[in-house]
Design a protein around this motif. Structure first.
Motif, mmCIF file in Angstrom:
data_model
loop_
_atom_site.group_PDB
_atom_site.id
_atom_site.type_symbol
_atom_site.label_atom_id
_atom_site.label_comp_id
_atom_site.label_asym_id
_atom_site.label_seq_id
_atom_site.Cartn_x
_atom_site.Cartn_y
_atom_site.Cartn_z
ATOM 1 N N ALA A 1 0.859 -1.190 0.000
ATOM 2 C CA ALA A 1 0.000 0.000 0.000
ATOM 3 C C ALA A 1 0.888 1.230 0.000
ATOM 4 N N PRO A 2 1.074 1.897 -1.133
ATOM 5 C CA PRO A 2 1.940 3.087 -1.165
ATOM 6 C C PRO A 2 1.276 4.272 -0.476
ATOM 7 N N ASP A 3 2.089 5.191 0.009
ATOM 8 C CA ASP A 3 1.574 6.381 0.685
ATOM 9 C C ASP A 3 0.937 7.362 -0.288
ATOM 10 N N GLU A 4 1.334 7.347 -1.556
ATOM 11 C CA GLU A 4 0.776 8.272 -2.533
ATOM 12 C C GLU A 4 -0.690 7.912 -2.806
ATOM 13 N N PRO A 5 -1.624 8.839 -2.598
ATOM 14 C CA PRO A 5 -3.064 8.504 -2.704
ATOM 15 C C PRO A 5 -3.468 7.996 -4.082
ATOM 16 N N GLU A 6 -3.063 8.700 -5.138
ATOM 17 C CA GLU A 6 -3.486 8.302 -6.486
ATOM 18 C C GLU A 6 -2.935 6.926 -6.850
ATOM 19 N N LEU A 7 -1.688 6.679 -6.504
ATOM 20 C CA LEU A 7 -1.092 5.376 -6.809
ATOM 21 C C LEU A 7 -1.727 4.280 -5.965
ATOM 22 N N ARG A 8 -2.041 4.600 -4.710
ATOM 23 C CA ARG A 8 -2.678 3.608 -3.843
ATOM 24 C C ARG A 8 -4.055 3.216 -4.374
ATOM 25 N N ASP A 9 -4.780 4.176 -4.933
ATOM 26 C CA ASP A 9 -6.112 3.879 -5.477
ATOM 27 C C ASP A 9 -6.037 2.960 -6.693
ATOM 28 N N ARG A 10 -4.916 2.993 -7.413
ATOM 29 C CA ARG A 10 -4.776 2.144 -8.595
ATOM 30 C C ARG A 10 -4.374 0.716 -8.233
ATOM 31 N N LEU A 11 -3.883 0.506 -7.009
ATOM 32 C CA LEU A 11 -3.441 -0.817 -6.597
ATOM 33 C C LEU A 11 -4.427 -1.524 -5.680
ATOM 34 N N MET A 12 -5.563 -0.902 -5.400
ATOM 35 C CA MET A 12 -6.553 -1.520 -4.523
ATOM 36 C C MET A 12 -7.930 -1.422 -5.144
ATOM 37 N N VAL A 13 -8.827 -2.292 -4.697
ATOM 38 C CA VAL A 13 -10.200 -2.290 -5.175
ATOM 39 C C VAL A 13 -11.101 -2.712 -4.009
ATOM 40 N N PRO A 14 -12.161 -1.975 -3.768
ATOM 41 C CA PRO A 14 -13.074 -2.365 -2.677
ATOM 42 C C PRO A 14 -13.936 -3.556 -3.084
ATOM 43 N N ARG B 1 3.453 -1.426 3.739
ATOM 44 C CA ARG B 1 3.010 -0.046 3.555
ATOM 45 C C ARG B 1 4.224 0.865 3.565
ATOM 46 N N GLY B 2 4.070 2.030 2.929
ATOM 47 C CA GLY B 2 5.141 3.010 2.931
ATOM 48 C C GLY B 2 5.242 3.723 1.602
ATOM 49 N N PRO B 3 6.321 4.494 1.414
ATOM 50 C CA PRO B 3 6.511 5.186 0.133
ATOM 51 C C PRO B 3 6.677 4.200 -1.020
ATOM 52 N N ALA B 4 6.309 4.646 -2.208
ATOM 53 C CA ALA B 4 6.388 3.765 -3.378
ATOM 54 C C ALA B 4 7.824 3.347 -3.671
ATOM 55 N N GLU B 5 8.775 4.226 -3.368
ATOM 56 C CA GLU B 5 10.173 3.898 -3.654
ATOM 57 C C GLU B 5 10.712 2.802 -2.736
ATOM 58 N N ASP B 6 10.037 2.555 -1.620
ATOM 59 C CA ASP B 6 10.468 1.505 -0.694
ATOM 60 C C ASP B 6 9.769 0.172 -0.942
ATOM 61 N N ALA B 7 8.979 0.074 -1.991
ATOM 62 C CA ALA B 7 8.277 -1.175 -2.286
ATOM 63 C C ALA B 7 9.279 -2.275 -2.632
ATOM 64 N N PRO B 8 9.019 -3.513 -2.252
ATOM 65 C CA PRO B 8 9.977 -4.603 -2.520
ATOM 66 C C PRO B 8 10.080 -4.894 -4.012
#
Length: 306
Positions: free
Chosen positions: A17-30, A57-64
């Protein structure tokens, strides 16, 4: 074969779950059961909290950075080489143990060998082999002439070589970069000796060992970009980032923002230009023209005719 799905079946899904709102919305679905996040390896949407799923969770640059596609296939190939290294470790470790036991109890072993020698000779004859030209029997008989110091050095050498093979196998099995470097260097060191060994006598075992080691060295340097090959470590990590779903979604988000920008002049916002201010009356010194300037321009000097 879908290697990414195969990797998730073995290791489980990994979501983020990235901290950036727009990017987080593209990676999740309710969903009805809660929020589902996109797996960074296979791309499937996985419910949050599903057993066996690693969620971060965290910044997108820290994603594995996960291996996907052909990278997982390469990992499986390296594990095949790792199994071959484990077999070598078992063989040389058993040989080291045998030499050490032989050193400490050589008298009883020699006595038992001499006692069973007639039976061994008959077995060779029944199998159709020449007992007097057997290299194995000659090697055993020669070992009885070695002193304790030579046997100790031989056992230590076998132990060290078996540990090298074990380290190679562990590094290749785990897919660690240090293991890939260690396996490449350790294998390359023994290549000259294996090539020289073929000049003494060519056997299928020696040829097979040399071919396997050559293939492993070439494969590691080319596919893992070791020692700066094909861009080195930076290019290798950049390829992993290129295949990452977060990088793909970031690129798609940037393209969407670019597409939403106005492209026609009518849609672009107009910036009012600053108009120069002209005074109502200019100074008399600017309105007057000197007689010398009029003469230079060809105008008559003097008052204009009425």
């Amino acid at each position: 074969m879908e290697w990414s799905l195969f990797g998730c079946a073995r290791k489980g899904h990994v979501t983020y779950a990235p901290d950036e709102p727009e990017l987080r919305d593209r990676l999740m679905v309710p969903t009805v059961g809660g929020t589902a996040w996109r797996c960074l390896r296979c791309g499937a949407f996985v419910p949050e909290g599903q057993p066996g799923t690693e969620h971060g969770r965290g910044p997108a640059e820290d994603a594995p950075l996960l291996r996907r596609g052909k990278e997982l296939r390469d990992e499986l190939i390296l594990r095949v080489f790792a199994v071959e290294r484990f077999i070598r470790f078992a063989v040389f470790a058993a040989a080291a143990y045998g030499v050490w036991r032989f050193k400490s109890d050589r008298g009883h072993i020699q006595q038992a060998f001499n006692h069973d020698l007639p039976a061994i000779r008959e077995l060779y004859q029944d199998l159709g082999f020449n007992f007097d030209h057997s290299k194995l029997i000659g090697l055993i008989q020669h070992s009885f002439t070695l002193d304790a110091r030579t046997l100790t050095y031989l056992a230590i050498g076998l132990v060290l070589y078996s540990l090298i093979e074990l380290t190679e196998g562990v590094g290749l099995w785990l897919g660690q970069r240090w293991g890939e470097y260690f396996a490449m260097v350790a294998t390359s060191v023994f290549l000259p000796y294996e090539a020289y060994d073929l000049t003494v006598k060519i056997t299928w075992l020696r040829v097979g060992a040399l071919v396997i080691n050559l293939v492993l060295v070439a494969y590691l340097v080319w596919s893992k970009r070791l020692f700066g090959a094909r861009g080195g470590k930076r290019a290798y990590e950049a390829s992993l980032r290129t295949d990452s779903f977060i990088e793909v979604e970031q690129a798609a988000l940037a393209a969407t923002r670019l597409a939403e920008q106005p492209t026609t002049p009518a849609e672009r916002p107009t910036i009012p230009a600053e108009q120069p201010t002209i005074p109502a009356e200019r100074p008399a010194m600017l309105r007057a023209v000197s007689p010398a300037r009029k003469a230079s321009q060809g105008d008559p000097v003097g008052p204009a005719p009425r």
